[in-house]
Structure formats: structure tokens, C-alpha cells
Design an enzyme around this catalytic site. Structure first.
Site, mmCIF file in Angstrom:
data_model
loop_
_atom_site.group_PDB
_atom_site.id
_atom_site.type_symbol
_atom_site.label_atom_id
_atom_site.label_comp_id
_atom_site.label_asym_id
_atom_site.label_seq_id
_atom_site.Cartn_x
_atom_site.Cartn_y
_atom_site.Cartn_z
ATOM 1 N N GLY A 19 -12.308 -5.579 2.618
ATOM 2 C CA GLY A 19 -11.919 -3.985 1.534
ATOM 3 C C GLY A 19 -11.649 -5.044 0.759
ATOM 4 N N LYS B 298 -1.632 5.796 3.475
ATOM 5 C CA LYS B 298 -1.946 6.300 4.474
ATOM 6 C C LYS B 298 -0.785 6.860 5.588
ATOM 7 C CE LYS B 298 -5.058 3.074 6.000
ATOM 8 N NZ LYS B 298 -5.895 2.739 7.106
ATOM 9 N N ARG C 269 4.846 -2.962 8.983
ATOM 10 C CA ARG C 269 3.512 -4.317 9.438
ATOM 11 C C ARG C 269 4.339 -5.039 7.977
ATOM 12 N NH1 ARG C 269 -1.469 -4.378 6.699
ATOM 13 N NH2 ARG C 269 -2.645 -6.109 7.107
ATOM 14 N N ASP D 107 1.603 -9.820 10.365
ATOM 15 C CA ASP D 107 0.171 -10.046 10.412
ATOM 16 C C ASP D 107 -0.566 -11.428 10.018
ATOM 17 O OD1 ASP D 107 -2.142 -8.206 9.582
ATOM 18 O OD2 ASP D 107 -1.902 -7.829 8.065
ATOM 19 N N GLU E 95 -16.866 -1.663 6.983
ATOM 20 C CA GLU E 95 -17.130 -0.351 7.863
ATOM 21 C C GLU E 95 -18.192 0.475 6.878
ATOM 22 O OE1 GLU E 95 -13.800 1.478 8.738
ATOM 23 O OE2 GLU E 95 -12.825 -0.282 9.649
#
Length: 363
Positions: free
Chosen positions: A199, A28, A85, A142, A322
Site C-alpha cells: 500500500g 478510518k 495502534r 506493529d 487488494e
């Protein structure tokens, strides 16, 4: 796409932050303001095998080469700073850190603790160094959000000499759990919140007053809930049994990381969407996978509620959290015993948190 390796690039002149999010199942890219507001997004899928064993054109670097420069053409100029990240920061990295040779070497040593995540993160760092060698690069972790875990929640009941080596619970998905906590905090300062990141990777976090006090993942992202291809928690004696049978550590690692979870249970797919469709058609493996996933999720929510002394809000986030309407309905029905609480869906936003970290670092 869950559990990703993220890179963010900030334009020092305009404050625009470009976030590149490269995970085990997708890539992404997004542009944000320094306050985290999303200005533009795009995404490409890739397979788990693209990290190492795929054809050259499917590798992470090839996907980046073919996609990112064109996608950014005319959008952002004068890029000077990058922030990544990194899933596992170990005990050393508890805040954003500027990358240098020593930091990169230390991060390489952490790859075995989160091989599906830290490895791709380092490859993104190196790709950025080749593509934009003038960029100053930062890493965000994280594990950092879980630095508030009390001793009782972070300590394993193992020999003292092992604990002295740093073997403890770290917790993961911290950037998104932080995002959920900040979103829900607008409803009250001291809410008892269970953040459910569901997820490809799955973890729960018990949050009170914006602070992580318990979580399901541990020393590595293997512990806890059933995930797409990861086993989650299992009896350590089972692993000892396999080792004694002659299964190698490498075979054990591959089986637990890439052949277990929803995929291993169903024998069909790691995708909850696919499993819902197959279960509706009577596929026994899909039905089993959904049932085991739900069973362990409910157990985990109960444990988080016990840590909080009750619950005010349960937030579902991540791809399954979601989008799986059936799961939301199942939870509403199964968790009535908890008493009144609010069940929310909150879109994951690690990218926005990364952008805010970059802004806070003054880059």
C-alpha cells in the site's frame, strides 16, 4: 490507506469496540465486536502534510473534531477504554501496554524511528484524552508480531557496540501480517506463507506455523520494498555520499520519507492507480515506477521463499495488493518457477486485530 495510527475504544458493558485508524493518508473509524467482527465503518481522507504543515482546518485534530463526535452520535455509549495502534515499539514494547505518563514519554522517544506513524499515533492519544478524559488507554504495537524473528533474521552485520545499542531489525505491519496469518491458517497448520502488505507502505513477511521468521522492513519502516513516497532499501554508501556533499540529515530524512518511492520514480504520483493509467498512456516515469516496484517485489518474494524453503500461499493485502488486478496477473506469470502455490487476496484488517487484542486484555 496503509501504515495508520490506530485507536480502539471498548464499551465495557456491551463489548463493542470502536477502532479509530488515523494514518498518513486517511482516517478510518469502525465499530467491532470484541471477537473482531466488523459492525460499522466510515472513512475520511487527509494529506500527508496534515500532520504538521497543513492549514488549521486540515490538521488531524481538526478532522477528528469535525467528524468523529458526529459520526459516533447514537452509536456507542459509555465508552471507558481506548487502545491505540503504535507502529514502532522498539525493544521495550512487545505486548499491549496501558498508557501512563512514563509510557507516553517512552513513546515520544520512538517517534524518530517511525515519524510518519508514531507521531500521529501520539496525537490521536492526546486528542482522545481531551475528548474523553475518562478513557483508560492502551497501546498495541506493529512490531510485536515480529518478536519471533530468529537471531539470523533480526541481526545486522554492524559493529558489536552498535548492536548493543539495540540497532536491529524489528519489522512492521505486524498487526496485518498477523491477520493474514490467522486467515490463511484455516487452510492448514504449517503452511509456508508469504504475506505481501502492499500500500502506501509495503513489506513482506515469511510466516511458518503462524510465526514471523523473516521480513523486509528493518530498524525503521524505511527498509525493504519501494513504497508510495518512501525509498525502501538503497546502498548506505549513497547516503554517505549525500551527507558528504552537504545534504543535512533533515533533508535526507524528508527526501527518503516523502519524496522517494513511486512518487520520486515517476515524478507524477504516489498512487499506483494513477500510475497504471499514466503508463497505459505512455508516461515514461509511470512505466519506470511500476517496473522498479515490480522488480523489487519479485526479488523480495524470492528471498522470503528461500527463508521458508518453498511457498504454499502468497497473500496480497493492503491497497495495492487488494485492488491492483494487473499486479496479481504479473505475479502469477512471473512466479511460476516457485512451483505450485496459491495466490490469494486478503483484505487488510488491523482494526479487527486491535479489537481482538482489546477483548483479550479483558477491557
Amino acid at each position: 490507506m496503509t501504515e495508520p495510527a490506530t485507536a480502539a475504544v471498548a464499551d465495557a458493558a456491551t463489548g463493542v469496540v470502536l477502532v479509530l485508524n488515523a494514518g498518513s493518508s486517511s482516517l478510518k473509524v469502525s465499530v467491532h465486536s470484541r471477537s473482531g467482527d466488523s459492525l460499522w465503518r466510515d472513512q475520511r481522507s487527509w494529506s500527508v502534510g496534515a500532520a504538521e504543515g497543513a492549514a488549521p482546518e486540515e490538521r488531524l485534530e481538526a478532522v477528528l473534531d469535525a467528524w468523529l463526535p458526529g459520526a459516533l452520535a447514537g452509536r456507542v455509549a459509555g465508552l471507558t477504554v481506548a487502545g491505540h495502534r503504535v507502529v514502532h515499539g522498539g525493544e521495550r514494547f512487545t505486548a499491549p501496554v496501558r498508557l501512563d505518563a512514563a509510557v507516553l514519554e517512552a513513546l515520544e522517544e520512538l517517534v524518530p524511528l517511525a515519524p510518519l506513524h508514531n507521531g500521529p499515533a501520539l496525537r490521536v492519544m492526546r486528542w482522545l484524552s481531551r475528548w474523553q478524559p475518562g478513557l483508560t488507554q492502551w497501546a498495541c504495537f506493529d512490531t510485536a508480531f515480529h518478536g519471533t524473528l530468529p537471531a539470523a533474521a533480526r541481526t545486522y552485520a554492524i559493529p558489536a557496540r552498535w548492536r548493543a545499542e539495540g540497532l536491529r531489525r524489528f519489522g512492521f505491519h505486524g498487526l496485518n501480517h498477523q491477520h493474514v496469518a490467522e486467515t490463511v491458517a484455516r487452510r492448514g497448520e504449517d503452511l509456508r506463507l508469504i504475506s505481501c502488505h502492499l500500500g502506501a507502505g509495503c513489506s513482506l513477511c515469511a510466516i511458518r506455523g503462524g510465526r514471523s521468521i523473516a521480513t523486509t522492513m528493518g530498524y525503521t519502516p524505511l527498509e525493504g520494498l519501494v513504497m508510495a513516497t518512501r525509498s525502501g532499501s538503497i546502498d548506505p554508501g549513497l547516503l554517505l555520499h549525500q551527507l558528504r556533499r552537504g545534504v543535512t540529515a533533515e533533508e535526507l530524512d524528508h527526501g527518503l520519507q516523502q519524496e522517494s518511492g513511486l512518487l520520486g520514480l515517476s515524478g507524477l504520483s504516489a498512487s499506483m492507480k494513477d500510475l497504471r493509467q499514466a503508463a497505459a498512456a505512455g508516461h515514461a516515469g509511470a512505466e519506470l515506477a511500476i517496473a522498479v516496484f515490480r522488480h523489487q517485489l519479485l526479488q523480495g518474494i524470492g528471498a522470503m521463499a528461500a527463508s521458508l524453503g518453498g511457498v504454499d500461499v502468497i497473500a496480497l493485502t493492503g491497497g495495492i495488493g487488494e485492488h491492483d488486478g494487473a499486479l496479481k496477473r504479473e505475479l502469477e506469470e512471473a512466479l511460476g518457477w516457485l512451483g505450485p502455490f496459491e495466490l490469494l487476496r486478503i483484505p487488510a484488517d488491523e482494526e479487527g486485530v486491535i479489537a481482538r487484542h482489546c477483548g483479550a486484555a479483558g477491557v
